[in-house]
Motif scaffolding. Structure first.
Motif, PDB file in Angstrom:
ATOM      1  N   ALA A 126      22.436  33.365  37.370  1.00 41.17           N
ATOM      2  CA  ALA A 126      23.801  33.454  37.875  1.00 41.17           C
ATOM      3  C   ALA A 126      23.775  34.059  39.272  1.00 41.17           C
ATOM      4  CB  ALA A 126      24.651  34.314  36.939  1.00 41.17           C
ATOM      5  N   ASP A 127      24.921  34.011  39.935  1.00 43.37           N
ATOM      6  CA  ASP A 127      25.029  34.598  41.260  1.00 43.37           C
ATOM      7  C   ASP A 127      25.226  36.101  41.101  1.00 43.37           C
ATOM      8  OD1 ASP A 127      25.357  35.136  43.898  1.00 43.37           O
ATOM      9  OD2 ASP A 127      27.372  34.281  44.070  1.00 43.37           O
ATOM     10  N   VAL A 128      24.128  36.822  41.068  1.00 43.22           N
ATOM     11  CA  VAL A 128      24.180  38.260  40.813  1.00 43.22           C
ATOM     12  C   VAL A 128      24.708  39.004  42.031  1.00 43.22           C
ATOM     13  CG1 VAL A 128      22.778  40.296  40.290  1.00 43.22           C
ATOM     14  CG2 VAL A 128      22.335  38.129  39.119  1.00 43.22           C
ATOM     15  N   GLY A 129      24.375  38.518  43.224  1.00 44.60           N
ATOM     16  CA  GLY A 129      24.768  39.217  44.435  1.00 44.60           C
ATOM     17  C   GLY A 129      23.831  40.368  44.735  1.00 44.60           C
ATOM     18  N   PRO A 130      24.211  41.256  45.642  1.00 45.05           N
ATOM     19  CA  PRO A 130      23.330  42.372  46.012  1.00 45.05           C
ATOM     20  C   PRO A 130      23.111  43.322  44.839  1.00 45.05           C
ATOM     21  CG  PRO A 130      25.138  42.110  47.591  1.00 45.05           C
ATOM     22  CD  PRO A 130      25.464  41.248  46.420  1.00 45.05           C
ATOM     23  N   ILE A 131      21.909  43.872  44.777  1.00 49.22           N
ATOM     24  CA  ILE A 131      21.604  44.928  43.812  1.00 49.22           C
ATOM     25  C   ILE A 131      21.150  46.159  44.584  1.00 49.22           C
ATOM     26  CG2 ILE A 131      20.948  43.272  42.013  1.00 49.22           C
ATOM     27  CD1 ILE A 131      18.004  43.943  42.593  1.00 49.22           C
ATOM     28  N   ALA A 132      21.194  47.303  43.932  1.00 53.04           N
ATOM     29  CA  ALA A 132      20.760  48.543  44.581  1.00 53.04           C
ATOM     30  C   ALA A 132      19.262  48.488  44.855  1.00 53.04           C
ATOM     31  CB  ALA A 132      21.107  49.741  43.710  1.00 53.04           C
ATOM     32  N   VAL A 133      18.859  49.062  45.963  1.00 53.60           N
ATOM     33  CA  VAL A 133      17.440  49.113  46.320  1.00 53.60           C
ATOM     34  C   VAL A 133      16.724  50.049  45.361  1.00 53.60           C
ATOM     35  CG1 VAL A 133      15.805  49.897  48.069  1.00 53.60           C
ATOM     36  CG2 VAL A 133      17.817  48.561  48.744  1.00 53.60           C
ATOM     37  N   GLU A 134      15.838  49.490  44.551  1.00 56.40           N
ATOM     38  CA  GLU A 134      15.017  50.229  43.594  1.00 56.40           C
ATOM     39  C   GLU A 134      13.620  49.616  43.604  1.00 56.40           C
ATOM     40  OE1 GLU A 134      15.816  52.876  41.987  1.00 56.40           O
ATOM     41  OE2 GLU A 134      17.993  52.916  42.225  1.00 56.40           O
ATOM     42  N   PRO A 135      12.561  50.423  43.357  1.00 55.96           N
ATOM     43  CA  PRO A 135      11.198  49.884  43.436  1.00 55.96           C
ATOM     44  C   PRO A 135      10.964  48.633  42.601  1.00 55.96           C
ATOM     45  CG  PRO A 135      11.108  52.262  43.360  1.00 55.96           C
ATOM     46  CD  PRO A 135      12.552  51.889  43.166  1.00 55.96           C
ATOM     47  N   TYR A 136      11.548  48.552  41.406  1.00 62.27           N
ATOM     48  CA  TYR A 136      11.383  47.373  40.557  1.00 62.27           C
ATOM     49  C   TYR A 136      12.670  46.546  40.445  1.00 62.27           C
ATOM     50  CZ  TYR A 136       7.013  49.618  39.171  1.00 62.27           C
ATOM     51  OH  TYR A 136       5.766  50.207  39.182  1.00 62.27           O
ATOM     52  N   GLY A 137      13.633  46.826  41.308  1.00 61.98           N
ATOM     53  CA  GLY A 137      14.880  46.073  41.255  1.00 61.98           C
ATOM     54  C   GLY A 137      15.593  46.222  39.932  1.00 61.98           C
ATOM     55  N   ALA A 138      15.503  47.394  39.329  1.00 62.81           N
ATOM     56  CA  ALA A 138      16.079  47.593  38.000  1.00 62.81           C
ATOM     57  C   ALA A 138      17.596  47.720  38.086  1.00 62.81           C
ATOM     58  CB  ALA A 138      15.494  48.849  37.359  1.00 62.81           C
ATOM     59  N   VAL A 139      18.276  46.952  37.246  1.00 62.72           N
ATOM     60  CA  VAL A 139      19.731  47.058  37.089  1.00 62.72           C
ATOM     61  C   VAL A 139      19.979  47.349  35.621  1.00 62.72           C
ATOM     62  CG1 VAL A 139      21.962  45.916  37.376  1.00 62.72           C
ATOM     63  CG2 VAL A 139      20.095  45.400  38.962  1.00 62.72           C
ATOM     64  N   THR A 140      20.192  48.617  35.304  1.00 66.65           N
ATOM     65  CA  THR A 140      20.239  49.029  33.901  1.00 66.65           C
ATOM     66  C   THR A 140      21.441  48.431  33.172  1.00 66.65           C
ATOM     67  OG1 THR A 140      21.402  51.064  34.534  1.00 66.65           O
ATOM     68  CG2 THR A 140      19.014  51.172  34.359  1.00 66.65           C
ATOM     69  N   THR A 141      22.544  48.178  33.871  1.00 65.76           N
ATOM     70  CA  THR A 141      23.711  47.610  33.198  1.00 65.76           C
ATOM     71  C   THR A 141      23.471  46.176  32.759  1.00 65.76           C
ATOM     72  OG1 THR A 141      24.620  47.000  35.367  1.00 65.76           O
ATOM     73  CG2 THR A 141      25.366  49.089  34.396  1.00 65.76           C
ATOM     74  N   ARG A 142      22.492  45.513  33.350  1.00 65.38           N
ATOM     75  CA  ARG A 142      22.145  44.152  32.944  1.00 65.38           C
ATOM     76  C   ARG A 142      20.853  44.105  32.144  1.00 65.38           C
ATOM     77  NH1 ARG A 142      23.142  42.750  38.719  1.00 65.38           N
ATOM     78  NH2 ARG A 142      25.352  42.289  38.913  1.00 65.38           N
ATOM     79  N   GLY A 143      20.185  45.248  32.039  1.00 67.22           N
ATOM     80  CA  GLY A 143      18.919  45.279  31.313  1.00 67.22           C
ATOM     81  C   GLY A 143      17.854  44.395  31.942  1.00 67.22           C
ATOM     82  N   THR A 144      17.853  44.343  33.277  1.00 64.53           N
ATOM     83  CA  THR A 144      16.949  43.435  33.986  1.00 64.53           C
ATOM     84  C   THR A 144      16.300  44.140  35.154  1.00 64.53           C
ATOM     85  OG1 THR A 144      18.363  41.548  33.408  1.00 64.53           O
ATOM     86  CG2 THR A 144      16.787  41.217  35.196  1.00 64.53           C
TER      87      THR A 144
END
Length: 359
Positions: free
Chosen positions: A289-307
């Protein structure tokens, strides 16, 4: 022999102690309330308190697979779900939420606060200097400035706003020397395009951030967001972590909101997360999906999406950083931006040293 020499060369650049201080340093944000028409009157705003509310709810969670006895199920779901929660709301007589925080931008981006390997530090300093000479933090500063102007730091409060105004002020020696005002609803959150009439203000803020990151000036910004959401409406401070790894103790609050001396607030960490939500350089193939920008994190972790959008050993920070610093593998420009943004984020990135055989 050649492979052993190559491995030895890699190990020469390992740093078991490696840390970077964050260079974007926001304060906690405090929540206040007032009238939309009184945005220019600082004395017209009152702090929003956090208060408790006891509610009689219903059982609505998904039941466990083993709970199959109809009699027990009926008895369980018929019982009321009694809860005590924290809430924060606007009073009935006012219609606007005000969120205010300060942001210090520090120099020395890319310079470690601790590094126990001189070769590693020398290589790092060289590549950071080359990056600054070629790109000067322009892309990063533009994106940080956009996230101030678009009100991303309001999080859920932004979604409720009928009108949304952002004011960014530059303070020098305790005095406001310049203020930029934006209609945040004109900005999209899924990219960093800027409305034409707002481009000048965003460019000027980005210039201040860029110069501060390069150590050329001192920068302290005060950011205020005004969201007209309606009288009596609920607002959303940060939510505190109640328990670790278990359910709440009976009788304890099921939701605790963050407050500073009784005033509702948003954690500085959450403000910082919003400002650094600039990473659009992760592999898009990982998202359907079109996730858009994510926060800068070493592994690109987005905890609200579990990804994790930057899985290890591929496009994660450590793989890119080690290849760049230790092996001279210059990443693509987008990934250079990501690595530098991670250094600006700060953190402890040391690598454990392998023990020699026989030790």
């Amino acid at each position: 022999m050649a492979s052993a020499s190559k491995a030895s060369s890699k190990n020469d650049y390992k740093a078991s102690v490696l840390a970077f201080e964050r260079k974007l340093d926001p304060s906690d944000a405090l929540l206040a309330c007032g009238q939309w028409s009184q945005r220019d009157q600082s004395g017209a705003w009152s702090d929003i308190p956090v208060r408790e509310k006891a509610v009689r709810g219903t059982i609505s969670n998904r039941l466990k697979a083993g709970e199959q006895d109809p009699a027990k199920l009926d008895a369980k779901i018929d019982n009321p779900n009694l809860q005590t929660v924290d809430v924060a709301t606007l009073p009935d007589g006012v219609d606007t939420l005000k969120v205010r925080f300060s942001l210090k931008v520090l120099g020395g981006a890319g310079t470690p606060s601790a590094c126990n390997n001189p070769k590693h530090q020398q290589s790092l300093v060289s590549l950071v200097e080359n990056y600054i000479d070629e790109h000067g933090f322009e892309e990063l500063a533009h994106r940080y400035a956009c996230n101030l102007a678009n009100g991303r730091f309001l999080w859920r409060n932004r979604m409720k706003a009928e009108d949304l105004e952002i004011r960014v002020s530059l303070l020098e020696h305790g005095e406001t020397t310049q203020t930029w005002i934006f209609d945040a609803l004109e900005f999209a959150l899924n990219d960093f395009a800027v409305p034409e009439h707002a481009a000048g203000g965003v460019t000027e803020i980005a210039s201040v951030i860029r110069e501060a990151l390069k150590g050329e000036r001192h920068a302290l910004l005060v950011v205020e967001g005004f969201a007209r959401i309606g009288g009596g409406q609920e607002v959303y401070p940060s939510q505190e972590l109640v328990t670790l790894g278990g359910s709440n103790t009976k009788g304890e609050k099921s939701k605790t909101l963050y407050s500073v001396k009784g005033t509702a607030g948003i954690h500085s960490q959450k403000i910082g997360n919003a400002i650094r939500t600039i990473d659009t350089w992760y592999p898009q193939a990982l998202s359907s999906a079109d996730v858009g920008p994510i926060a800068v994190e070493p592994y690109g972790a987005v905890t609200t999406r579990g990804t994790a959008y930057r899985p290890p050993k591929k496009d994660d920070f450590y793989t890119l950083y080690d290849g760049w610093v230790g092996e001279g593998k210059i990443p693509a420009l987008d990934q250079q931006h990501f690595v530098m943004a991670t250094l600006i984020r700060g953190g402890v990135f040391g690598e454990a040293q392998d023990k020699e055989k026989g030790e």
